[in-house]
Write an enzyme that holds these catalytic residues in place. Structure first.
Site, PDB file in Angstrom:
ATOM      1  N   LYS A   1       0.859  -1.191   0.000  1.00 59.69           N
ATOM      2  CA  LYS A   1       0.000   0.000   0.000  1.00 59.69           C
ATOM      3  C   LYS A   1       0.884   1.225   0.000  1.00 59.69           C
ATOM      4  O   LYS A   1       2.001   1.190   0.527  1.00 59.69           O
ATOM      5  CB  LYS A   1      -0.882   0.036   1.260  1.00 59.69           C
ATOM      6  CG  LYS A   1      -2.168   0.803   1.048  1.00 59.69           C
ATOM      7  CD  LYS A   1      -3.219  -0.087   0.414  1.00 59.69           C
ATOM      8  CE  LYS A   1      -4.463   0.655   0.040  1.00 59.69           C
ATOM      9  NZ  LYS A   1      -5.543  -0.288  -0.315  1.00 59.69           N
TER      10      LYS A   1
ATOM     11  N   ASP B   1      -6.940   4.155  -4.673  1.00 61.49           N
ATOM     12  CA  ASP B   1      -7.608   3.937  -3.388  1.00 61.49           C
ATOM     13  C   ASP B   1      -8.292   5.278  -3.096  1.00 61.49           C
ATOM     14  O   ASP B   1      -8.522   6.062  -4.034  1.00 61.49           O
ATOM     15  CB  ASP B   1      -6.591   3.547  -2.298  1.00 61.49           C
ATOM     16  CG  ASP B   1      -7.252   2.930  -1.064  1.00 61.49           C
ATOM     17  OD1 ASP B   1      -7.628   1.748  -1.107  1.00 61.49           O
ATOM     18  OD2 ASP B   1      -7.427   3.632  -0.047  1.00 61.49           O
TER      19      ASP B   1
END
Ligand code: GLU
Length: 452
Positions: free
Chosen positions: A126, A166
């Site tokens: 991430k 995201d």
């Protein structure tokens, strides 16, 4: 609780101060591994728990861009490359002022098991930045994305690490980042997913997380002899995941009645107007408060009217709830209200939207069905995997083909999670089933690959 898990949890808490959300994510996973750890001694022998909770690599960097007044603006940039045991690092980039190392470690950690469940060979990662896209001009967004990629480009690659979107990162930002990567390297590589359809993106990637969430929920309800037809569904959020959850819910005959943003929520008893929602959020990037101007029968409730410690959107009576906004948006008090109002299932579109005590409450109800994020929202990254396959094959599949493959991925994740819950004596507990199934594949790969 096994001594190995308990000791590891204590050590995680001690060595990750100030990273509450990461500790929360680790607690949820490690607690559900109990029956596996008891049955198989190899995970302790090879120190898998200690190894799997530390990222293989974390890059922290400075991002400087100039705003429209020519002033320098500085943000923190991160990429957490958590685990590559089953494939190249994969996971989104989040742009939000709440981003810090703890948030990205929680998201990267979740991503390991989610990606493992998809059946596509991708590892977990991430990234993100404290940059807040809200209120920024087009030029500022572009210059930020370029500055972010000016550092990130040296750490990614189509067989190394493939970021995606995201919160705060959609097709526009992916485009600017891709352009900068190409400028710096001179290479047209599939180094990001969620790309534009004219230059290597996949059809149905935009829809995938929401559609996949509904496919998973259908599987879960079907197993209980239930269905989504005619069900009143409450959705939080109004980003990509929420919008395409609403769209798919209509397609399967359900009635989505709420959406929300950080300023408040909309309750439209006749059903959310999907075209209006898309117009406001996708085309105009407007606030949801505008919705009621066009739908006078709908109700808008602003956060200032929420009761203490409660998320107002969960006050609306519904049959099922789809938290699709952000982490820790569904608390114990919220789920108790939902349950008292007749809600009998929750399917998580966001990452870790439910707190641990809310999850425990849901698992304890015999007449309640809970679809945890790792399994239920994996359709987004699963379809990113399909985008990588298309890029590698220099080809583009039809919408129908991608959607069909996505549906297959979600059916597979449900079956795998359900069967695993049965194998470990807690049939229907999809938290336990998905965590064990996701973990087992990665852990066994780590054992195969030695102590690296
Ligand atoms: N950000 C999404 C997730 O949380 C998608 C990641 C990806 O496609 O790589 O799974």
């Amino acid at each position: 609780m096994s001594e190995y898990i308990e000791k590891t949890m204590e050590w995680i808490k001690r060595t990750n101060p100030g990273q509450g959300v990461f500790v929360q994510a680790a607690t949820e996973v490690l607690n559900s591994l109990e029956p596996l750890i008891k049955k198989e001694s190899k995970y302790q022998k090879h120190a898998i728990l200690e190894r799997i909770v530390i990222p293989e690599r974390t890059v922290i960097f400075r991002v400087t861009y100039t705003d429209d007044d020519g002033r320098p603006q500085v943000n923190n940039g991160y990429r957490v490359q958590f685990n590559s045991a089953v494939g190249p690092y994969k996971g989104g980039i989040r742009l939000h002022p709440s981003v810090d190392l703890g948030v990205l470690k929680f998201l990267g950690f979740e991503q390991i098991f989610k990606n493992s469940l998809t059946g596509v060979n991708i590892g977990g990662a991430k990234g993100g930045s404290t940059f807040d896209p809200k209120g920024k001009s087009e030029g500022e967004i572009m210059r930020f994305c370029q500055a972010f990629m000016s550092e990130l480009y040296r750490h990614i690659g189509n067989t190394v690490d493939v970021p995606a979107g995201d919160i705060g990162v959609g097709a526009r930002e992916i485009g600017y980042m891709f352009g900068q990567y190409k400028k710096l390297t001179g290479r047209f590589d599939g180094i990001l997913t969620g790309k534009g359809l004219n230059w290597g993106g996949s059809l149905a990637r935009t829809e995938a997380t929401g559609y996949g969430l509904v496919y998973f929920t259908q599987n879960m309800l079907k197993r209980a002899g239930l269905g989504l037809e005619g069900k009143k569904c409450s959705i939080s959020g109004s980003g990509n995941v929420a919008i395409y959850t609403v769209e798919k819910l209509y397609q399967v005959g359900a009635l989505p009645i709420t959406v929300s943003d950080s300023n408040g929520y909309v309750y439209d008893a006749e059903g959310i107007d999907l075209a209006l929602l898309k117009e406001l959020k996708e085309a105009r990037r407007a606030r949801l408060s505008e919705y009621v101007k066009f739908r006078p029968n709908a109700k808008y409730v602003s956060v200032s009217e929420y009761k203490e410690g409660r998320n107002g959107v969960w006050d609306v009576p519904c049959d099922g709830a789809f938290p699709c906004a952000t982490q820790n948006e569904l608390h114990l008090a919220d789920i108790k209200t939902l349950y008292a109002n007749g809600c009998r299932f929750v399917a998580e579109g966001a990452n870790m939207p439910s707190t641990l005590d809310a999850i425990n409450f849901m698992l304890a109800q015999k007449d309640f069905y809970f679809a945890p994020a790792k399994a239920a929202n994996a359709g987004g990254v699963g379809t990113s995997g399909l985008e990588m396959m298309q890029n590698a094959g220099m080809t583009a599949w039809s919408f129908e083909k991608v959607d069909h493959r996505l549906h297959g991925i979600m059916n597979h994740i449900f079956e795998l999670s359900y069967e695993t819950s049965k194998e470990f004596g807690d049939e229907g507990n999809l938290v336990l089933g998905s965590n064990i199934a996701g973990f087992r594949k990665v852990a066994d790969a780590m054992i195969d690959q030695g102590y690296v």
